[in-house]
Design a protein around this motif. Structure first.
Motif, short mmCIF file in Angstrom:
data_model
loop_
_atom_site.label_atom_id
_atom_site.label_comp_id
_atom_site.label_asym_id
_atom_site.label_seq_id
_atom_site.Cartn_x
_atom_site.Cartn_y
_atom_site.Cartn_z
N LEU A 284 0.44 -1.51 0.23
CA LEU A 284 0.03 0.28 -0.30
C LEU A 284 0.75 1.15 0.05
O LEU A 284 0.38 2.55 0.05
CB LEU A 284 -1.05 0.12 1.01
CG LEU A 284 -2.01 -1.02 0.73
CD1 LEU A 284 -2.85 -1.06 2.51
CD2 LEU A 284 -3.23 -0.56 -0.05
N LEU A 285 1.64 1.19 0.10
CA LEU A 285 3.03 2.30 0.60
C LEU A 285 3.74 2.13 -1.09
O LEU A 285 4.46 3.22 -1.31
CB LEU A 285 4.15 2.49 1.20
CG LEU A 285 3.32 2.41 3.00
CD1 LEU A 285 4.46 1.78 3.80
CD2 LEU A 285 3.17 3.87 2.86
N GLN A 286 3.31 1.13 -2.19
CA GLN A 286 3.76 1.05 -3.61
C GLN A 286 3.24 1.73 -4.50
O GLN A 286 2.37 1.55 -5.04
CB GLN A 286 4.48 -0.03 -3.74
CG GLN A 286 5.37 -0.94 -2.99
CD GLN A 286 6.37 -0.10 -2.49
OE1 GLN A 286 7.27 -0.10 -3.31
NE2 GLN A 286 6.71 0.07 -1.29
N HIS A 287 3.91 2.73 -5.41
CA HIS A 287 2.64 3.55 -6.25
C HIS A 287 3.91 3.24 -7.98
O HIS A 287 5.03 3.06 -7.44
CB HIS A 287 3.15 4.99 -6.42
CG HIS A 287 2.29 4.54 -5.09
ND1 HIS A 287 2.86 5.38 -3.64
CD2 HIS A 287 1.23 4.90 -4.50
CE1 HIS A 287 1.78 5.01 -2.98
NE2 HIS A 287 0.77 5.73 -3.23
N VAL A 288 3.02 2.90 -9.02
CA VAL A 288 3.54 3.43 -10.02
C VAL A 288 3.54 4.80 -11.05
O VAL A 288 4.40 4.28 -12.02
CB VAL A 288 3.07 1.83 -10.65
CG1 VAL A 288 3.93 0.71 -10.20
CG2 VAL A 288 1.81 2.51 -10.64
N GLY A 289 2.78 5.08 -10.56
CA GLY A 289 2.51 7.22 -11.32
C GLY A 289 2.07 7.98 -10.19
O GLY A 289 1.46 7.80 -8.86
N LEU A 290 1.24 8.95 -10.39
CA LEU A 290 0.66 9.73 -10.26
C LEU A 290 0.27 11.31 -11.03
O LEU A 290 0.75 10.45 -12.41
CB LEU A 290 1.85 10.63 -8.87
CG LEU A 290 2.14 11.23 -9.72
CD1 LEU A 290 2.42 12.59 -10.44
CD2 LEU A 290 4.06 11.81 -9.43
N ILE A 291 -0.35 11.66 -10.97
CA ILE A 291 -1.89 12.70 -11.39
C ILE A 291 -0.73 14.19 -10.63
O ILE A 291 -0.54 14.07 -9.56
CB ILE A 291 -2.97 12.63 -11.54
CG1 ILE A 291 -3.68 10.82 -11.60
CG2 ILE A 291 -3.79 13.79 -12.19
CD1 ILE A 291 -2.99 10.91 -12.93
N ALA A 292 -0.95 15.32 -11.74
CA ALA A 292 -0.58 16.28 -10.70
C ALA A 292 -0.99 17.26 -11.59
O ALA A 292 -1.58 17.21 -12.56
CB ALA A 292 1.57 15.82 -11.51
N ALA A 293 -0.85 18.75 -10.81
CA ALA A 293 -1.70 19.72 -11.47
C ALA A 293 -0.96 20.31 -11.51
O ALA A 293 0.01 20.92 -10.67
CB ALA A 293 -2.71 19.59 -10.45
N GLN A 294 -1.38 21.98 -12.45
CA GLN A 294 -0.56 23.48 -12.01
C GLN A 294 0.78 22.75 -12.42
O GLN A 294 1.63 23.76 -11.84
CB GLN A 294 -0.73 23.72 -10.41
CG GLN A 294 -2.18 23.93 -10.39
CD GLN A 294 -2.33 24.31 -8.70
OE1 GLN A 294 -1.24 25.10 -8.09
NE2 GLN A 294 -2.96 23.51 -8.20
N PRO A 295 1.18 23.02 -13.98
CA PRO A 295 2.24 22.83 -13.88
C PRO A 295 3.04 24.05 -13.78
O PRO A 295 2.47 24.83 -14.85
CB PRO A 295 2.21 21.51 -15.22
CG PRO A 295 0.60 21.20 -15.79
CD PRO A 295 0.19 22.08 -14.98
#
Length: 380
Positions: A284-295
């Motif tokens: 549950l602490l492992q991530h493969v990506g993300l969504i980001a805002a306000q580049p």
């Protein structure tokens, strides 16, 4: 370009060794150097005695450095700007259950906006700070490069500044290792050559963080749960904690579980609950990506998707990834390798080699168990 003797540089003197050596190097290079000490935390108005003492000590160090270098120094307050542009955002983000990084916004709004504007009104040609980073200038503008000392590189915190501000900035210690900076301070006779580096919240300093935040966001005790809903402890307010955090959970021996550390895997401010797991690398602490805002781009990519490296926290090694533009203000990032504890509210910062391209605010972390949830841009 005019010769250095006719160019004025206003240096942000913080009282620390990095800004002191920056001023010294500029004096040695022949610039007309002036110091400016920024008061950005109104400790008296905030009822913050510790902050007042720290600022007073830092100003005395900055003033003494100016005397040692025989340069003028001013003390200017940007406390109103800091409260409005940085600290209010800091509190809003924690209230919303996110973990902000005030140092990034502090650089964007105060050091490279309010300070720059003030220096230009004084007639400065340049501003300078003690950050460990470099600038390369060419026909395409100013490029922000990592500092020569990889352990001190601060481009992560500077990715959000405006390109026009970068074009007006000098980073004298960016080409040096930290050890050499202290050696130069000794050689120059600067009294603060051994002063410890500052840490903590930008302009506020080192605090017992939860106690400090509790002055503005009162404690709201609630349950700490396992992923299957078993209550295993009590927290002091979900907004105080961050994803991946180990310290301060206060979870004792739990029947049926091994005697091992617990980590925050998720939080829900609305329900005021924390989810905790055992194991530094729990799924549950492992991530493969993300969504980001306000580049925000210092050097905007010409095509999407594109490949680069990225950091989701300051001390992290560069991580290879693909960046896709979902809309004008949203990005999707797919990492080649799993990332631990990607945290909403923090920043993802992009690099091509040693150049910092820009960054964006992490809005959502995509867990390794659900990689297909990373969206792609819809095409007509």
């Amino acid at each position: 370009m005019r010769n250095k003797q006719s160019q004025t540089v206003v240096v942000g003197l913080s009282g620390g060794v990095d800004s002191a050596v920056s001023a010294y190097l500029l004096v040695e290079q022949g610039y007309d150097v002036r110091g400016l000490f920024m008061d950005n935390w109104d400790a008296e108005a905030e009822g913050d005695e510790q902050g007042y003492c720290t600022a007073a000590e830092d100003f005395q160090d900055a003033r003494r450095v100016a005397e040692e270098l025989d340069i003028p120094i001013q003390r200017v307050s940007f406390a109103a700007e800091y409260r409005e542009r940085v600290f209010s955002y800091f509190l809003e983000e924690y209230s919303a259950g996110r973990t902000p990084n005030p140092d990034v916004l502090c650089n964007t709004e105060i050091k490279f906006k309010a300070f720059l504007d003030y220096a230009l009104r004084l007639g400065a040609d340049w501003i300078a700070t003690g950050h460990y980073c470099r600038v390369r200038r060419d026909e395409y503008g100013a490029h922000l490069l990592k500092g020569l000392d990889g352990n001190k590189d601060q481009t992560y915190f500077l990715h959000g500044i405006h390109p026009e501000a970068l074009a007006k900035t000098l980073f004298p210690v960016g080409e040096l290792e930290k050890e050499r900076v202290r050696e130069i301070a000794v050689e120059a006779g600067l009294h603060n050559h051994a002063k410890r580096d500052s840490t903590g919240i930008c302009f506020i300093g080192e605090r017992a963080f939860r106690q400090f935040l509790g002055n503005y966001l009162p404690a709201r005790p609630g349950p700490i749960l396992t992923p299957d809903g078993q209550e295993i402890g009590e927290h002091q307010g979900a907004m105080y904690y961050t994803i991946g955090q180990r310290q301060g959970l206060g979870i004792g021996g739990v029947p049926g579980y091994p005697d091992a550390p617990w980590y925050v895997a998720d939080k829900n401010v609305r329900d005021n609950t924390l989810i905790a797991v055992q194991g530094h690398d729990h799924p549950l602490l492992q991530h493969v990506g993300l969504i980001a805002a306000q580049p925000h781009w210092l050097q905007a990519p010409t095509n999407f998707p594109f490949r680069c490296s990225a950091k989701t926290r300051y001390r992290q090694a560069d991580q290879t990834c693909e960046v896709e533009l979902l809309s004008e203000d949203r990005l999707a990032v797919r990492f080649d390798h799993r990332q631990r504890a990607v945290t909403p509210g923090q920043y993802v910062v992009f690099y091509q080699g040693e150049e910092c391209l820009g960054g964006a605010v992490i809005d959502q972390a995509i867990r390794a168990e659900n990689p297909s949830s990373i969206p792609r841009r819809e095409t007509a």
